[in-house]
Design a protein around this motif. Structure first.
Motif, PDB file in Angstrom:
ATOM      1  N   ALA A   1       0.801  -1.231   0.000  1.00  0.00           N
ATOM      2  CA  ALA A   1       0.000   0.000   0.000  1.00  0.00           C
ATOM      3  C   ALA A   1       0.834   1.282   0.000  1.00  0.00           C
ATOM      4  CB  ALA A   1      -0.928  -0.001   1.221  1.00  0.00           C
ATOM      5  N   ARG A   2       2.015   1.246   0.597  1.00  0.00           N
ATOM      6  CA  ARG A   2       2.801   2.488   0.755  1.00  0.00           C
ATOM      7  C   ARG A   2       3.025   3.190  -0.583  1.00  0.00           C
ATOM      8  NH1 ARG A   2       5.046  -0.114   5.050  1.00  0.00           N
ATOM      9  NH2 ARG A   2       5.387   1.138   6.924  1.00  0.00           N
ATOM     10  N   GLY A   3       2.866   4.501  -0.558  1.00  0.00           N
ATOM     11  CA  GLY A   3       3.137   5.301  -1.753  1.00  0.00           C
ATOM     12  C   GLY A   3       1.978   5.344  -2.740  1.00  0.00           C
ATOM     13  N   ARG A   4       0.943   4.521  -2.530  1.00  0.00           N
ATOM     14  CA  ARG A   4      -0.127   4.448  -3.528  1.00  0.00           C
ATOM     15  C   ARG A   4      -1.284   5.366  -3.189  1.00  0.00           C
ATOM     16  NH1 ARG A   4      -0.194  -1.427  -6.035  1.00  0.00           N
ATOM     17  NH2 ARG A   4      -1.476  -0.255  -7.499  1.00  0.00           N
ATOM     18  N   ASP A   5      -2.048   5.729  -4.228  1.00  0.00           N
ATOM     19  CA  ASP A   5      -3.289   6.477  -3.995  1.00  0.00           C
ATOM     20  C   ASP A   5      -4.474   5.532  -4.213  1.00  0.00           C
ATOM     21  OD1 ASP A   5      -3.516   6.249  -6.715  1.00  0.00           O
ATOM     22  OD2 ASP A   5      -2.966   8.345  -7.132  1.00  0.00           O
ATOM     23  N   LEU A   6      -5.652   6.078  -4.486  1.00  0.00           N
ATOM     24  CA  LEU A   6      -6.848   5.238  -4.647  1.00  0.00           C
ATOM     25  C   LEU A   6      -7.354   5.310  -6.086  1.00  0.00           C
ATOM     26  CD1 LEU A   6      -8.743   6.058  -1.305  1.00  0.00           C
ATOM     27  CD2 LEU A   6      -7.191   4.159  -1.792  1.00  0.00           C
ATOM     28  N   ASP A   7      -6.438   5.498  -7.009  1.00  0.00           N
ATOM     29  CA  ASP A   7      -6.815   5.611  -8.408  1.00  0.00           C
ATOM     30  C   ASP A   7      -7.626   4.392  -8.846  1.00  0.00           C
ATOM     31  OD1 ASP A   7      -6.818   7.028 -10.713  1.00  0.00           O
ATOM     32  OD2 ASP A   7      -5.100   5.960 -11.549  1.00  0.00           O
ATOM     33  N   GLY A   8      -8.774   4.630  -9.476  1.00  0.00           N
ATOM     34  CA  GLY A   8      -9.579   3.537 -10.020  1.00  0.00           C
ATOM     35  C   GLY A   8     -10.518   2.885  -9.011  1.00  0.00           C
ATOM     36  N   VAL A   9     -10.484   3.300  -7.761  1.00  0.00           N
ATOM     37  CA  VAL A   9     -11.366   2.693  -6.749  1.00  0.00           C
ATOM     38  C   VAL A   9     -12.723   3.393  -6.804  1.00  0.00           C
ATOM     39  CG1 VAL A   9     -11.702   2.304  -4.273  1.00  0.00           C
ATOM     40  CG2 VAL A   9      -9.399   2.132  -5.260  1.00  0.00           C
ATOM     41  N   SER A  10     -13.808   2.620  -6.806  1.00  0.00           N
ATOM     42  CA  SER A  10     -15.120   3.279  -6.812  1.00  0.00           C
ATOM     43  C   SER A  10     -15.792   3.109  -5.448  1.00  0.00           C
ATOM     44  CB  SER A  10     -16.007   2.740  -7.929  1.00  0.00           C
ATOM     45  OG  SER A  10     -16.210   1.378  -7.743  1.00  0.00           O
ATOM     46  N   VAL A  11     -16.269   4.238  -4.946  1.00  0.00           N
ATOM     47  CA  VAL A  11     -16.832   4.280  -3.590  1.00  0.00           C
ATOM     48  C   VAL A  11     -18.267   4.796  -3.670  1.00  0.00           C
ATOM     49  CG1 VAL A  11     -16.557   5.236  -1.261  1.00  0.00           C
ATOM     50  CG2 VAL A  11     -14.529   4.861  -2.696  1.00  0.00           C
ATOM     51  N   VAL A  12     -19.181   4.065  -3.048  1.00  0.00           N
ATOM     52  CA  VAL A  12     -20.562   4.535  -2.932  1.00  0.00           C
ATOM     53  C   VAL A  12     -20.808   4.875  -1.458  1.00  0.00           C
ATOM     54  CG1 VAL A  12     -22.968   3.805  -3.040  1.00  0.00           C
ATOM     55  CG2 VAL A  12     -21.455   3.292  -4.945  1.00  0.00           C
ATOM     56  N   ILE A  13     -21.217   6.121  -1.202  1.00  0.00           N
ATOM     57  CA  ILE A  13     -21.496   6.562   0.170  1.00  0.00           C
ATOM     58  C   ILE A  13     -23.012   6.728   0.302  1.00  0.00           C
ATOM     59  CG2 ILE A  13     -21.070   8.352   1.917  1.00  0.00           C
ATOM     60  CD1 ILE A  13     -18.447   9.018   0.535  1.00  0.00           C
ATOM     61  N   VAL A  14     -23.594   6.056   1.294  1.00  0.00           N
ATOM     62  CA  VAL A  14     -25.054   5.953   1.348  1.00  0.00           C
ATOM     63  C   VAL A  14     -25.614   6.498   2.651  1.00  0.00           C
ATOM     64  CG1 VAL A  14     -27.006   4.343   1.126  1.00  0.00           C
ATOM     65  CG2 VAL A  14     -24.775   3.734   0.136  1.00  0.00           C
ATOM     66  N   GLY A  15     -26.634   7.333   2.551  1.00  0.00           N
ATOM     67  CA  GLY A  15     -27.386   7.689   3.756  1.00  0.00           C
ATOM     68  C   GLY A  15     -27.530   9.174   4.008  1.00  0.00           C
ATOM     69  N   ASP A  16     -27.329   9.526   5.265  1.00  0.00           N
ATOM     70  CA  ASP A  16     -27.642  10.878   5.732  1.00  0.00           C
ATOM     71  C   ASP A  16     -26.530  11.867   5.353  1.00  0.00           C
ATOM     72  OD1 ASP A  16     -28.476  13.101   7.098  1.00  0.00           O
ATOM     73  OD2 ASP A  16     -28.519  12.154   9.079  1.00  0.00           O
ATOM     74  N   ILE A  17     -26.429  12.134   4.051  1.00  0.00           N
ATOM     75  CA  ILE A  17     -25.370  13.021   3.552  1.00  0.00           C
ATOM     76  C   ILE A  17     -25.559  14.431   4.131  1.00  0.00           C
ATOM     77  CG2 ILE A  17     -24.255  13.943   1.460  1.00  0.00           C
ATOM     78  CD1 ILE A  17     -24.346  10.923   1.265  1.00  0.00           C
ATOM     79  N   LEU A  18     -26.818  14.842   4.243  1.00  0.00           N
ATOM     80  CA  LEU A  18     -27.131  16.206   4.675  1.00  0.00           C
ATOM     81  C   LEU A  18     -26.431  16.571   5.984  1.00  0.00           C
ATOM     82  CD1 LEU A  18     -28.917  18.769   4.376  1.00  0.00           C
ATOM     83  CD2 LEU A  18     -30.713  17.538   5.605  1.00  0.00           C
ATOM     84  N   HIS A  19     -26.458  15.651   6.949  1.00  0.00           N
ATOM     85  CA  HIS A  19     -25.904  15.967   8.272  1.00  0.00           C
ATOM     86  C   HIS A  19     -24.494  15.424   8.473  1.00  0.00           C
ATOM     87  CE1 HIS A  19     -30.366  15.939   8.833  1.00  0.00           C
ATOM     88  NE2 HIS A  19     -30.072  17.111   9.371  1.00  0.00           N
TER      89      HIS A  19
END
Ligand code: ASP
Length: 316
Positions: free
Chosen positions: A154-172
């Motif tokens: 993992a060292r030195g790497r970024d998250l290129d190409g990773v897909s993330v879904v964030i679900v729920g109470d985004i407002l707060h």
């Protein structure tokens, strides 16, 4: 780095550097003596105006592992509940010689106010301000994702190409905001899923896709990461969805949805979880779940942040 107030202004290189130092800190945690002398003689104050379990304990463990003196200051039971202002509190901490102040506050912007006020000279770490940001949570989430995706490489790497879904109470959610900035800076693509009532206004400027249908998002995006957010009932002044059963049915990560996730994908939650509402018990406890890893990684990431802020960022 003098303060950590937001993830919005972190560059990719800054973020990768913090995550790499956190890897070194995680190595320390595997030793028999889990302690470094780095912050000996420095004082870190945990200034918490809002409840917290994980974050406060995690910062305390992080500061202690770096040999700092730690003062825990909770607003309940202090002169703050007698009406003492943020300014007076800050000046008291300054007089006590605090080198670092970790602040959690119900008002968005309070840590920024402290950092810019001149009332106190300490390095300020935002540990969650209102619905604004929670930068160390996003850093520990990015660290957890990077480790699950790349393991010991993992060292030195970024998250290129990773897909993330964030679900729920985004407002707060300050967790969602900090994650949107940080994960996209690191090269991930982010999709936000919620009922229309739980999206803030002005989201058009966020670097994220917006969807209202969780099933369609799971099938179309095929996410590597599904991050469930807590329904923050304590911040809700209105009815944002019909009832909890309906919310769990339409937007909860239940067993059937978990079973449809792509192989190798992970399920995250910042805690505290409402089991049976935004996440089923089986999803929370499954092998995909990183909930406990997130807590453990939080200490390493906060050690890295305190080290960079208070020790001048030399070699670990
Ligand atoms: N613990 C996180 C926070 O303080 C998430 C949550 O409370 O839902 O923002």
């Amino acid at each position: 780095m003098r303060h950590l107030l937001s993830t919005r202004n972190l560059s990719r290189d800054d973020a990768v550097r913090i995550l790499d130092i956190a890897e070194d800190m995680a190595d320390v945690a595997t030793r028999e003596v889990k302690k470094l002398p780095t912050l000996r003689g420095r004082t870190v104050v945990n200034l918490f105006f809002e409840d917290s379990t994980r974050t406060r304990i995690s910062f305390e463990a992080a500061a202690k592992r770096l040999s700092a003196d730690v003062i825990n200051f909770s607003a309940k039971g202090s002169s703050v509940s007698k009406g003492e202002s943020l300014k007076d509190t800050a000046q008291t901490l300054e007089a006590m010689g605090a080198d670092g102040v970790v602040v959690r506050h119900p008002s968005s912007g309070a840590p920024q106010t402290l950092a810019q006020s001149g009332w106190i000279d300490a390095g300020i770490v935002n540990a969650g301000d209102g619905t604004h940001e929670h930068p160390t949570q996003a850093l520990l989430d990015a660290f957890t994702i990077r480790r699950r995706m790349h393991g010991s490489a993992a060292r030195g790497r970024d998250l290129d190409g990773v897909s993330v879904v964030i679900v729920g109470d985004i407002l707060h959610s300050r967790v969602a905001r900090s994650n949107v900035w940080l994960l996209t800076t690191l090269g991930a693509s982010v999709t936000l899923v919620a009922p229309p009532t739980l999206f803030p206004v002005g989201m058009g400027t966020w670097p994220a896709d917006v969807r209202y249908d969780l099933d369609a998002a799971i099938d179309d995006v095929r996410p590597d990461v599904v991050m469930m957010l807590r329904i923050q009932a304590e911040r809700m002044r209105a009815a944002f969805f019909p009832n909890s059963r309906e919310y769990a049915r339409v937007w909860g990560l239940d067993d059937a949805r978990t079973a449809r996730l792509a192989p190798g994908s992970i399920v995250m939650h910042p805690g505290p979880m409402n089991r049976g509402l935004e996440i089923s018990a089986a999803a929370a406890d499954s092998t995909r779940s990183t909930v406990r890893e997130q807590v453990a990684n939080g200490v390493s990431v906060r050690m890295a942040v305190l080290y960079l802020l208070l020790a001048g960022g030399g070699e670990v």
